[in-house]
Write a protein that holds these residues in place. Structure first.
Motif, PDB file in Angstrom:
ATOM      1  N   ALA A 187       0.826  -1.205   0.000  1.00  0.00           N
ATOM      2  CA  ALA A 187       0.000   0.000   0.000  1.00  0.00           C
ATOM      3  C   ALA A 187       0.862   1.257   0.000  1.00  0.00           C
ATOM      4  O   ALA A 187       0.444   2.307  -0.514  1.00  0.00           O
ATOM      5  CB  ALA A 187      -0.925  -0.002   1.218  1.00  0.00           C
TER       6      ALA A 187
ATOM      7  N   HIS B   4      -7.954   2.799  -2.783  1.00  0.00           N
ATOM      8  CA  HIS B   4      -6.560   2.640  -2.366  1.00  0.00           C
ATOM      9  C   HIS B   4      -6.356   3.304  -1.004  1.00  0.00           C
ATOM     10  O   HIS B   4      -6.873   4.398  -0.753  1.00  0.00           O
ATOM     11  CB  HIS B   4      -5.632   3.283  -3.396  1.00  0.00           C
ATOM     12  CG  HIS B   4      -4.196   2.899  -3.223  1.00  0.00           C
ATOM     13  ND1 HIS B   4      -3.405   3.401  -2.204  1.00  0.00           N
ATOM     14  CD2 HIS B   4      -3.401   2.048  -3.930  1.00  0.00           C
ATOM     15  CE1 HIS B   4      -2.198   2.891  -2.295  1.00  0.00           C
ATOM     16  NE2 HIS B   4      -2.158   2.066  -3.333  1.00  0.00           N
TER      17      HIS B   4
ATOM     18  N   SER C 124      -7.673  -0.273  -6.889  1.00  0.00           N
ATOM     19  CA  SER C 124      -6.567  -0.017  -7.790  1.00  0.00           C
ATOM     20  C   SER C 124      -5.839  -1.333  -8.049  1.00  0.00           C
ATOM     21  O   SER C 124      -5.993  -2.315  -7.333  1.00  0.00           O
ATOM     22  CB  SER C 124      -5.615   1.015  -7.177  1.00  0.00           C
ATOM     23  OG  SER C 124      -5.180   0.591  -5.914  1.00  0.00           O
TER      24      SER C 124
ATOM     25  N   ILE D 193      -3.640  -3.004  -5.188  1.00  0.00           N
ATOM     26  CA  ILE D 193      -4.305  -3.363  -3.943  1.00  0.00           C
ATOM     27  C   ILE D 193      -5.520  -4.228  -4.266  1.00  0.00           C
ATOM     28  O   ILE D 193      -6.320  -3.904  -5.133  1.00  0.00           O
ATOM     29  CB  ILE D 193      -4.742  -2.113  -3.165  1.00  0.00           C
ATOM     30  CG1 ILE D 193      -3.517  -1.284  -2.784  1.00  0.00           C
ATOM     31  CG2 ILE D 193      -5.521  -2.500  -1.921  1.00  0.00           C
ATOM     32  CD1 ILE D 193      -2.572  -1.973  -1.831  1.00  0.00           C
TER      33      ILE D 193
END
Length: 392
Positions: free
Chosen positions: A17, A134, A263, A266
């Motif tokens: 992340a 995200h 996204s 992720i």
């Protein structure tokens, strides 16, 4: 600004992340307990550099949110609410922060954070997050404090900056959001100049940061779960026109966390699903690491006690209190506020002209009867109805 957040990302996904391709080594990962309603005092995953020289590497270290400086007195209880945020404009000036800028910069990641809109005596919380789902990456500083027993306590604070133009209606501050690998790498770089820092700590103005109103129940740390981020329709009478307008911003694009478009880097499995989260809640204290600061001698024992809690002890405080605490402000106060203006005032205003005059008239005929006996007998022969109108 930024006193509550949602952090349900798994420890092994925190590095990804934050833009790291390879998995990161974790420290004290067992102390982190994902939550939809994180408050200062709780453990959260933080990315920092560990080691020196060639051995230097980024790690995911679970620390307590709320900075406790290393020069704090050992005889005092750590206050996690005192410095859970740090103004980026003045970190160079305050001794608690400026000594950390050189080598104690770090990152923390959350899926979203909460902010309250004040409207008179009422406060409406809003959930702010990225449109693509995200996690947000915040700039942060960390420090260490040693207890009299020799235990090392790691804590961190989130940097804030002036609010973006799109969120001026909500608050005057916002977290420093780092978007893109270049900004993340720059923040973790030891050679960060003042000019670069000033650039990194600018408000996040991009339109992919969106928001919507959520239940006021999440104002209490004991209220936890996916219900914290469910979108609600705020009451028209309880908000200003500006709050209503911006509260509905991007309503068609704001999807629930279940249907969000993630996204590419992720995935859904990087977060706890609802079933896993409910299982986690079954073994947690409702106010764990949140409602009060604990003394330095209780850190280790508190963590052990939190993991030993049973589901039977947790179910009541996580469900029943929420319902009981929410019903009064949502229903009863409205009834009390509605009844006085709609019934009582009308009764008071109507009674004087409709009842009191009649009472006076009832007394007037009695007085008139005494006058009639003393003057003439003609009025005695008149009917009560004619006598009533003649009196008027």
């Amino acid at each position: 600004m930024c006193g509550r957040a949602r952090c349900t990302v798994r420890v092994d996904a925190v590095g990804r992340a934050c833009g790291f391709s390879a998995p990161l080594r974790s420290v004290n990962a067992d102390r982190y307990q994902p939550s939809y309603n994180v408050a200062p005092g709780a453990h959260m995953p933080v990315v920092r550099h560990d080691g020196a020289g060639d051995a230097r590497e980024p790690v995911v270290h679970c620390m307590r949110w709320g900075l406790v400086p290393n020069f704090a007195k050992k005889s005092e209880k750590p206050d996690f609410y005192r410095m859970f945020n740090a103004r980026s404009e003045s970190v160079h000036q305050k001794i608690s922060f400026r000594r950390l800028l050189a080598k104690n910069r770090c990152l923390t990641t959350v899926e979203g954070f909460y902010e309250w809109k004040k409207d008179g005596q009422k406060k409406q919380p809003y959930y702010i997050h990225m449109q693509d789902g995200h996690p947000l990456v915040f700039a942060a500083l960390y420090d260490t404090w040693e207890s009299p027993e020799g235990d090392m306590l790691y804590t961190f604070t989130i940097l804030t900056t002036r609010v973006s133009k799109r969120l001026e209606w909500l608050h005057d501050r916002m977290p420093v959001i780092l978007k893109g690998q270049d900004t993340i790498d720059s923040w973790l770089n030891d050679n960060l100049s003042e000019d670069v820092m000033k650039k990194l700590t600018q408000p996040y103005e991009a339109p992919d940061l969106i928001w919507y109103p959520v239940t006021p129940a999440m104002g209490k740390p004991a209220f936890n779960g996916p219900e914290c981020i469910e979108e609600i329709k705020p009451k028209v009478a309880g908000e200003s026109n500006i709050a209503q307008m911006f509260g509905k911003q991007l309503a068609q694009e704001n999807k629930s966390h279940v249907n969000k478009v993630m996204s590419q880097d992720i995935k859904d499995e990087d977060f706890l699903n609802d079933e896993d989260f409910k299982a986690l809640l079954a073994g947690m204290q409702p106010d764990q690491d949140v409602s009060e600061a604990v003394s330095h001698s209780e850190y280790s024992s508190l963590d052990r006690l939190n993991t030993q809690a049973t589901p039977k002890e947790e179910a009541p405080p996580l469900i029943k209190p929420e319902t009981k605490e929410e019903d009064p402000p949502l229903i009863k106060p409205e009834t009390k506020e509605e009844d006085p203006p709609l019934i009582k005032p009308e009764t008071k205003e109507e009674d004087p002209p409709l009842i009191k005059p009649e009472t006076k008239e009832d007394h007037v005929p009695q007085t008139n009867k005494e006058e009639d006996s003393a003057t003439a007998g003609v009025k005695q022969k008149q009917s009560n109805l004619l006598g009533f109108f003649s009196k008027e």
